[in-house]
Enzyme design. Structure first.
Site, PDB file in Angstrom:
ATOM      1  N   SER B 152      87.087  31.336 131.696  1.00 45.45           N
ATOM      2  CA  SER B 152      85.830  30.818 130.558  1.00 45.45           C
ATOM      3  C   SER B 152      85.393  29.252 130.500  1.00 45.45           C
ATOM      4  O   SER B 152      84.289  29.380 129.039  1.00 45.45           O
ATOM      5  CB  SER B 152      87.496  30.364 129.573  1.00 45.45           C
ATOM      6  N   ASP B 211      88.243  21.893 132.687  1.00 51.01           N
ATOM      7  CA  ASP B 211      87.576  23.085 133.656  1.00 51.01           C
ATOM      8  C   ASP B 211      86.061  22.932 133.029  1.00 51.01           C
ATOM      9  O   ASP B 211      85.245  23.040 134.364  1.00 51.01           O
ATOM     10  CB  ASP B 211      88.229  24.106 132.997  1.00 51.01           C
TER      11      ASP B 211
END
Lengths: 404, 404
Positions: B152, B211
Site C-alpha cells: 500500500s 513503509d
C-alpha cells in the site's frame, strides 16, 4: 548394565546422575544454573571376603581388578588422612597411586580413572595404620559414561557412602520410603558429599562440585558463582532422557560460546540475562508447586521455560542437528525438550507432564529409537544417595532399575 | 502482474516495497527497528487523455474505475488543500469521498481503500479550483498485497510522486544510473514522502510512517520511538523472499508477544534487549561495509544476526511451522532466514551472500515451491521511488521486473 549374582551380606547403596535443568553455559558468566538429580542410578555393593584381598568389579565398563592387602600395606604409608576430615591427594600421592595401579600419570581413560579414585577413597576411608579390610566392591549403573550425566559423581558418591558406612563412620538413620531404602543424617550426608567431591577431583581435576552435590543430596540445586544451594522441596518431574550419542567436548563448546560472546556482547549478554530469568522463574514455579497442588499451568510454564532455553542455547551455538531432531520429534507430539549440559551433542530431556497419553510417549520413543538415540523414561528431582536395606534377590535390585 | 499495452507519452514512476530487517515486535517496546527497501516494485503510469474523465486501472487487484471530471467538480469543493502543504482528510471529507465512490465507511477491502486513496491524493494534488486534469492512471505491481511487504505504501508513493511530477510541483533532477531512471531533490523527496504518508493514513488509519519512508527514500531506515532516521549508505543485499501465504494478523501477534512479556518479564525483557543489540550490530556492519570492501566476514555476521533474530522471534512466539520450514530448508543449504514483519505466517527472507552457488539457490527455490510457497530472487537496500524516463516498449518495463 550387567547383572551381578546375589549375595547374602554386604552394604548396597545407590546414587543418582544429574541433569542441568537450566543455566548451562550461563553459569560460566556468573549466572545461576539449576541442576537436578536424574533417577538413573549407579548401584554399589560392598561384601566382606576372607581372601586378604580387595577386589573392584565394574562389569559395565569392563573393569575387574584385585590387589592383595599385603601389597597395599607395603606400598603405602597408611592412613592417607583422617577419614572424618577429607582431603584430596597431593600430587605426589596421586602419582604414587597411579604408579601402583600401572596407570599413566595423565590418563583420561574412564576405567583407569575409576580405579585410581577407588584406590584413593578406599585407602583414605577404610584403611587404618594396622588394618585394611578384605572387601569386594561391585558396581552396576544405568548411567552412560561420558554423556554429561554425572556418572563419575554417582560412582564417587556410592564409594564414599558405602565405605564410610562399612567402617561405621556414618550411621544409616532415616527411613525415607517403603522400598527399604534409608538415608543418613545431615552431618553424615555432608561428610559423604565431601568425600564424593574428592573422588570427583581425582577424576576431573577441578570439578564444580555440582555433580557430587546433586548425587548426594538429590532434588535440585542452585549453583552460582561457586556457591551450591539446595532448592527446598523440588517436585519429581517425569522426563524422557535422550542420548544422541553424538560425541561432545565441553571445553570446545564453552570456548565457542566465549567466542560468540566476545564477538556479540550486546546480543549474547542479554541472552545470558534471559537464561538467568528462566532459572529464577523455574525456582519460583517449584516453590509454588510445593506450596499448593501442582496445576496444568505450572507444567505449561515449565514447558515454556524448556522451549525458550533451547532457543537460547541454539543462539549460543551449542545445539546440534541431532538435538534439533529430538526437539522436532517431541514438539510434533506436543512435548518440549532441551539439551542438557554442554551441548554440541550428548543428551536432551523432554518434560512429560502428568496426563500425557502413554501412546504419545510410546510413539516418541519409537521415533527416537529409529533415529538411533538411546531413550529412558525416568524422573528428575528424586532422592540422592540411598542405602538399600533388604537384599533378597539379585544385585542390583531389578525393580529399582528403569531399563533403557 | 498483468501487462499493460505500450503508450507513447506519460510519466512512469516506480516505488519499492519494504521488509523489516531486524526489530519487528521489539519496536513496540521502544527498541529500534531496521526496515529496508525491497526491490519488488510497484509501477505507475500517468497518461493524459482528452475524454474529460479520470480513469484508475489496477488490473492486478481487479480495479478499473472511471469518473467524469464534471461529476467530481460538482461533488467536491476544490482544491482540498495546498498541494505543497499536505494534510490528511478530515473525517467528514473522507466520508464524503467514500460516499462518492460508493464505498462503505468502515471498509478494509484493499480495492476500495486503493480507490479512496487515489481520489483523495488526486483531488488534493492535481485539482485546482478551476481545473481537474483528464488522466489515465495505470498501476502494476510485483508486490503481493496483505503480506506485510508495504504494497500500500508503494502504491501511495507512486501516486504522490507521479501526481506531483505531472503537475510540475516537483522536478526530476538527478540521474541515478544508466537504466534511464531519475530521482528528485531532497526537498521534493520530502514532499513526496509527506503525501505518501497521507495515502497510508487513508488506508491504515494510524500507520507508523515507516513503509512510505522506505518506499520513498529506499535503502534502510532506523525507526525508534516514532522517529525515522535514514541509514547512510546501505549495501544492496541479495535475498530470497518467501511468502508462506499463511494468513496472519499483526494485531493478534502483537497481543501474543504482550502476553508473553507480561507473563515472563525477566525472560522476555532481555530478549528484546538482545534484538536491540542485533539491530545496532547490523547498522555497524553496514557502516563498515560502506567504508571498505565488504568481506566474507561481514556477510557471515549478517547471517549470524538473521539466525539469532529468528531464534528470538521463535522465543517471542511469533514463528509458525511454515516459517520454520523455510528456515530448515535454507539452513540445510547453508543459508539463513528469518521471518519479516509480524510473523505467525506471512513472509521470510533469506540472505544470499556473494559467491553463493546458483545451483544452491535453484535447489532452495525448487524445494520451497514444492512446499507451496511463493519465492522471489530480489535485493534489499535498493533505490526508493524512481521516475523511468525512457519508455519504448511495453509498460511496465519488463527488464525491471524480477519475476516470481
Amino acid at each position: 548394565m550387567s547383572q551381578i549374582p546375589p549375595s547374602d551380606d554386604g552394604i548396597v547403596v545407590s546414587a543418582p546422575g544429574k541433569v542441568i535443568l537450566h543455566g548451562e553455559h550461563a553459569v560460566v558468566y556468573g549466572k545461576r544454573a539449576l541442576a537436578a538429580s536424574l533417577n538413573l542410578r549407579t548401584f554399589l555393593r560392598i561384601t566382606s571376603n576372607s581372601s586378604h584381598q580387595v577386589s573392584l568389579r565394574l562389569p559395565d565398563i569392563g573393569v575387574s581388578v584385585t590387589w592383595s592387602l599385603g601389597e597395599l600395606q607395603e606400598t603405602f604409608t597408611l592412613p592417607f588422612c583422617d577419614p572424618m576430615n577429607p582431603v584430596p591427594p597431593s600430587a605426589d600421592l596421586l602419582a604414587q597411586v597411579k604408579k601402583f595401579a600401572g596407570i599413566e600419570s595423565d590418563t583420561v581413560n574412564t576405567k583407569q580413572l575409576a580405579v585410581v579414585t577407588f584406590l584413593y577413597l578406599f585407602l583414605s576411608i577404610s584403611a587404618t595404620h594396622k588394618n585394611i579390610p578384605s572387601l569386594t566392591i561391585e558396581v552396576a549403573s544405568n548411567l552412560p559414561t561420558g554423556a554429561g550425566l554425572g556418572s563419575s559423581a554417582a560412582f564417587s558418591t556410592c564409594l564414599a557412602s558405602s565405605l564410610l558406612q562399612h567402617r561405621r563412620l556414618t550411621s544409616v538413620a532415616l527411613q525415607v520410603d517403603k522400598s527399604n531404602t534409608a538415608t543418613w543424617s545431615d552431618k553424615d550426608i555432608k561428610l559423604i558429599n565431601q568425600w564424593a567431591f574428592i573422588g570427583e577431583k581425582v577424576i576431573h581435576g577441578n570439578p564444580s562440585g555440582i555433580d557430587n552435590s546433586v548425587s548426594t543430596y538429590g532434588g535440585a540445586l542452585n549453583f552460582q558463582a561457586g556457591n551450591i544451594t539446595p532448592i527446598d522441596r523440588v517436585p519429581q518431574l517425569r522426563i524422557l532422557l535422550l542420548n544422541t550419542k553424538v560425541p561432545r567436548s565441553t571445553k570446545f563448546m564453552v570456548a565457542g560460546v566465549k567466542d560468540r560472546y566476545n564477538k556479540y556482547p550486546e546480543i549474547i549478554g542479554p541472552v545470558l540475562d534471559s537464561i538467568e530469568g528462566i532459572s529464577q522463574c523455574c525456582e519460583r514455579i517449584f516453590t509454588e508447586m510445593d506450596k499448593g497442588t501442582p496445576t496444568q499451568e505450572h507444567y505449561d510454564t515449565l514447558k515454556d521455560l524448556i522451549d525458550i532455553n533451547q532457543n537460547h542455547l541454539r543462539t549460543l551455538g551449542v545445539s546440534h542437528p541431532a538435538l534439533e531432531r529430538v526437539c522436532h520429534v517431541t514438539q510434533s507430539h506436543g512435548l518440549y525438550s532441551k539439551l542438557t549440559g554442554a551441548g554440541g551433542g550428548g543428551c536432551a530431556f523432554t518434560l512429560v507432564p502428568p496426563g500425557t497419553c502413554e501412546d504419545v510417549i510410546g510413539n516418541i520413543r519409537q521415533e527416537l529409537k529409529e533415529l538411533g538415540y538411546d531413550c529412558w523414561e525416568t524422573t528428575m528431582g528424586g532422592p540422592g544417595v540411598l542405602q538399600h536395606l533388604s537384599l533378597d534377590g539379585t544385585f542390583p535390585i531389578p525393580a529399582l532399575f528403569p531399563r533403557n
